[in-house]
Each structure stands twice: as C-alpha cells, then as structure tokens.
Design a protein around this motif. Structure first.
Motif, PDB file in Angstrom:
ATOM      1  N   ILE A  68     -32.790  23.213 -11.153  1.00  0.00           N
ATOM      2  CA  ILE A  68     -31.392  22.971 -11.231  1.00  0.00           C
ATOM      3  C   ILE A  68     -31.316  21.527 -10.705  1.00  0.00           C
ATOM      4  N   GLN A  69     -32.162  20.772 -10.519  1.00  0.00           N
ATOM      5  CA  GLN A  69     -31.782  19.262 -10.122  1.00  0.00           C
ATOM      6  C   GLN A  69     -32.921  18.794 -10.426  1.00  0.00           C
ATOM      7  N   TYR A  70     -32.495  17.406 -11.089  1.00  0.00           N
ATOM      8  CA  TYR A  70     -33.581  16.336 -11.493  1.00  0.00           C
ATOM      9  C   TYR A  70     -34.256  15.619  -9.873  1.00  0.00           C
ATOM     10  N   GLY A  71     -35.406  15.507 -10.083  1.00  0.00           N
ATOM     11  CA  GLY A  71     -36.244  14.725  -8.915  1.00  0.00           C
ATOM     12  C   GLY A  71     -37.206  15.545  -8.330  1.00  0.00           C
ATOM     13  N   SER A  72     -37.142  15.252  -7.035  1.00  0.00           N
ATOM     14  CA  SER A  72     -38.570  15.896  -6.368  1.00  0.00           C
ATOM     15  C   SER A  72     -38.073  17.382  -5.483  1.00  0.00           C
ATOM     16  N   ASN A 105     -26.815  36.144  -0.351  1.00  0.00           N
ATOM     17  CA  ASN A 105     -25.432  36.792  -1.148  1.00  0.00           C
ATOM     18  C   ASN A 105     -25.281  38.139  -0.525  1.00  0.00           C
ATOM     19  N   TYR A 126     -31.780  25.805  -1.056  1.00  0.00           N
ATOM     20  CA  TYR A 126     -31.400  24.959  -1.904  1.00  0.00           C
ATOM     21  C   TYR A 126     -32.124  23.743  -1.471  1.00  0.00           C
ATOM     22  N   GLY A 128     -38.599  15.338 -18.593  1.00  0.00           N
ATOM     23  CA  GLY A 128     -38.119  14.294 -17.786  1.00  0.00           C
ATOM     24  C   GLY A 128     -37.683  14.708 -16.377  1.00  0.00           C
ATOM     25  N   ILE A 129     -38.762  15.258 -15.446  1.00  0.00           N
ATOM     26  CA  ILE A 129     -38.138  15.781 -14.117  1.00  0.00           C
ATOM     27  C   ILE A 129     -37.422  14.679 -13.328  1.00  0.00           C
ATOM     28  N   PHE A 130     -38.055  13.597 -13.409  1.00  0.00           N
ATOM     29  CA  PHE A 130     -37.637  12.774 -12.399  1.00  0.00           C
ATOM     30  C   PHE A 130     -36.604  11.654 -13.002  1.00  0.00           C
ATOM     31  N   THR A 131     -35.705  11.899 -14.165  1.00  0.00           N
ATOM     32  CA  THR A 131     -34.750  11.190 -14.393  1.00  0.00           C
ATOM     33  C   THR A 131     -33.642  10.882 -13.593  1.00  0.00           C
ATOM     34  N   ARG A 175     -28.298  14.012  -6.852  1.00  0.00           N
ATOM     35  CA  ARG A 175     -28.342  15.511  -7.516  1.00  0.00           C
ATOM     36  C   ARG A 175     -27.866  15.698  -8.532  1.00  0.00           C
ATOM     37  N   ILE A 176     -28.281  15.218  -9.597  1.00  0.00           N
ATOM     38  CA  ILE A 176     -28.017  15.489 -10.997  1.00  0.00           C
ATOM     39  C   ILE A 176     -28.540  16.890 -11.548  1.00  0.00           C
ATOM     40  N   ARG A 177     -27.782  17.473 -12.180  1.00  0.00           N
ATOM     41  CA  ARG A 177     -28.288  18.943 -12.697  1.00  0.00           C
ATOM     42  C   ARG A 177     -28.361  18.979 -14.004  1.00  0.00           C
ATOM     43  N   ASN A 235     -25.020  18.917  -8.818  1.00  0.00           N
ATOM     44  CA  ASN A 235     -25.028  19.743  -7.835  1.00  0.00           C
ATOM     45  C   ASN A 235     -24.009  19.214  -6.695  1.00  0.00           C
ATOM     46  N   GLU A 278     -43.265  11.386 -10.784  1.00  0.00           N
ATOM     47  CA  GLU A 278     -42.615  10.910  -9.568  1.00  0.00           C
ATOM     48  C   GLU A 278     -42.371   9.559  -9.383  1.00  0.00           C
TER      49      GLU A 278
END
Lengths: 133, 249
Positions: free
Chosen positions: A55-59, A105, A133, B10-13, B81-83, B122, B151
């Motif tokens: 649910i989130q881009y990045g590591s 929850n 999270y 594109g996980i690390f976009t 925190r881009i979803r 998020n 990464e």
C-alpha cells in the motif's frame, strides 16, 4: 512495519503491563507450552503476520495478520470464564495502537471445545486482526 | 543504461518537486526554475535536475561496495508515503467522424485534454500538511516523477545519507541515484524521470476504518509531461554526468 521481531515485541509488551498482570492469568508465547503442573487457566499468544500489504511505494513494508490468543479454562465449569477472559483481553488488545505502528482491529471469539491434547482443559480462540504500518 | 531497460514493478517510484518559483524562459540556479531550462546548464534536463540533486566525486566505502556520494539541494522536497500514482502521459481523445455513404464512421485524433494527475497518499498530517499550503498558494512548481524498480538512495533531513554525502535539503525522503564505483566506471541503478510543471488543485482527506487514512491530491499540469530522462551510463566516477538521455531504442 519496522520488523517482524518488533511486532512480537509490541504484543509481548502488552502482557507485561500491570493492566494485564493484575488479572493474574498466566500467559505464554506460542511454542512455549506450560510444563509440569499447569495453571488452572492460562492463555497462549500466537501471531500470524501472514498477509503482505503493498500500500505504499518505497522500501517501507506493511503487513497484516491475525493475533490468536488461545484461552484455556478447566472443563465442566461452563463457558462464562472464557467470556470474562475475552473481555479482559479486549481491554488491553482490541482497537489499540501498540508500539509505533501496530494497530489492532475488533476482536472475535471462537470457542473450540475440549482440548484434544489435555482432557482437563476447555479451549477458545480469541482472534484479532492487526496491521503493522 | 540508467534509463530503465527491462520490465518490472515500479516499487521505488517517487515524487519530488523543486521549491523555487517558476519563471518563463531561463531560470537562475538556486533562485528560480525556468520553463526553458536553467542558465547554469547545457540542457533542460541537466539544469532542472541540478536543482534537486548533486553528485560528489569521492566514493564512500560501504559494506556493499563503494557508493558514489549524492546529496540533495536546498530546494529539493519530497512527497512521502505515496500509495497510488496516476496515469502519466497524454490521454487519447479520439473523435468519430461520420462518413457520408459509408457503413462505418472513421476516427481522427482530436485535441487531447490534459491528464488528471490524481495522487493518493497514506496520510500523515505532520508529513503532508505542506501540500495544503501549496494548494492554498496556487503557485506553480516543477515536479519530478522518478520511475524506479530498484531501491534508490534516500535523502536525510540535512544529515549524512547512506552514500556518505551531506544532504543540503532539509527534508528526508527525496530519491537520489544509487551509484557504485565499479573499477574505472560507475554503475548506477536504473530509473527514468518525468517532469511536469503544475500546481496543487485539491487536498482531500479520507479517514479509514480498517486501512491507513488516505489523502487524495490532484495536481494540474501546465504543458506536457517531459521524459523519460536519465543520466548517461558508465561515466567514470570523477567525470561529470550528462542528464538528457531518452531511450534510443
């Protein structure tokens, strides 16, 4: 989610608080069943962080799963104690933010009946969905 | 090769923007961003990207090898925190044209509408409050979407990042090139950059019961998306990189 070990640390910490220990109900982590003389009633903490969440881009990763608290009470004493212990678990676990990023929850209760491994015990599973999270 | 050469998620976009006023014509380094580029650089892409990141010459040994130092500049700002990302590019606007006496009409390409750039985050109020400030101002900025499957280096808040460089930018989370020193040449993880001028048009918070709270943000786009851009590949770590490479194949 910071790490899997952080999830278990955050949950274990709940059972070390005075709010829980004042109930005088023995609690054990999974894979550590009571040996020797068992308490007349106790709970076993089991964590299943089994669903990855993208649910989130990045590591940074998020994970969700189930917390299952196995509740054991003596057989032939009726179901009431199971429900009372579940209420006590609700007071420390349900809809809580634990640590920095673990959120629980609403809970559910699943009575299982007599424990096949120990005919002197009755078992119910207290189940919570959580997200780290 | 730093432009992406293979399929992958594109996980690390990431999304970042340059916190400088946008001006017509040429911009002045560290002061304004020009629609035609920057006075300090030989081409548009190099000028713009220098307002976000800089490459230093001295590699820093790490457990994974020798990382080449990259750091952010003062004007670099991340959107953390881009979803969800929107579709990037120009949507089709196909017009059906009736043909007298023919059983079916034909189609022509009409003037395309600009794309809707709707991002979902998020939502963390302490992180994202600046977006509403941008919306309220109505100011235009230059945005960069960095498409990356691997990464990337991530900037710190005016501290020392993983490459050993000191970030000048005051906010953590800007993606920087992840580049190793490989004997005589440098080896950079692939990414492709897309640039657009625009402004923040909306800021909507969506509380959630069983998921993370979300923030929906729409950006307007002024002009067209520019990209994909990336750095040249294989330059010696002490050499200057060029940043103007669209894929050739």
């Amino acid at each position: 989610m910071s790490s899997y070990s952080q999830i278990i640390e955050d949950l274990d910490a709940v059972f070390a608080t005075s709010e829980w220990t004042s109930n005088d109900i023995a609690s054990y982590p999974s894979n550590m069943a009571p040996t020797g003389t068992k308490p007349s009633e106790y709970v076993v903490l089991e964590v299943l962080p089994s669903q990855d969440l993208s649910i989130q881009y990045g590591s940074v990763n998020q994970v969700s799963g189930l917390i299952i608290i196995q509740i054991y009470t003596p057989v032939n004493t009726g179901p009431r104690r199971i429900y009372e212990i579940s209420d006590l678990l609700d007071s420390v676990l349900q809809k809580q933010q634990l640590g920095e990023g673990l959120q629980t929850n609403a809970s559910a209760l699943d009575p299982k009946g007599n424990d096949p491994d120990d005919p002197t015990l009755y078992r119910a599973d207290y189940v919570l969905r959580f997200t780290s999270y | 090769m730093p432009n992406i050469t293979s399929i992958g998620a594109g996980i690390f976009t990431s999304l970042a923007y340059i916190d400088l006023p946008v001006v017509e014509g040429l911009g002045t380094s560290n002061t304004t961003v020009g629609r035609s580029g920057q006075t300090s650089a030989a081409n548009l892409g190099t000028g713009w990207v220098l307002e976000l990141e800089e490459r230093e010459s001295t590699p820093t040994p790490t457990s994974e090898g020798e990382l080449i130092e990259w750091n952010t500049t003062l004007a670099s700002k991340p959107f953390g925190r881009i979803r969800e990302f929107p579709n990037l590019g120009i949507p089709a606007n196909i017009v059906n044209v009736p043909q007298y006496g023919q059983p079916s009409s034909s189609q022509v390409v009409g003037q395309s509408d600009p794309p809707n750039l709707d991002f979902t985050f998020n939502y963390v109020p302490s992180v994202h409050h600046f977006i509403d400030t941008m919306r309220a101002s109505g100011d235009k900025y230059l945005f960069r979407v960095r498409l990356a499957a691997g990464e990337q280096l991530v900037s710190t808040a005016a501290g020392t990042n993983e490459s050993g460089a000191t970030d000048v930018g005051t906010e953590a989370g800007v993606n920087l090139p992840y580049e190793f020193k490989a004997v005589l040449l440098a080896d950079m993880r692939e990414f492709s950059d897309f640039w657009f001028f625009g402004s923040v048009a909306s800021f909507e918070i969506v509380p959630a019961l069983t998921d993370a709270n979300q923030l929906n943000v729409s950006l307007t786009i002024d002009g067209q998306l520019s990209g994909p851009w990336s750095y040249s590949d294989g330059a010696a770590f002490g050499d200057a990189l060029t940043y103007d490479l669209a894929p050739t194949a």
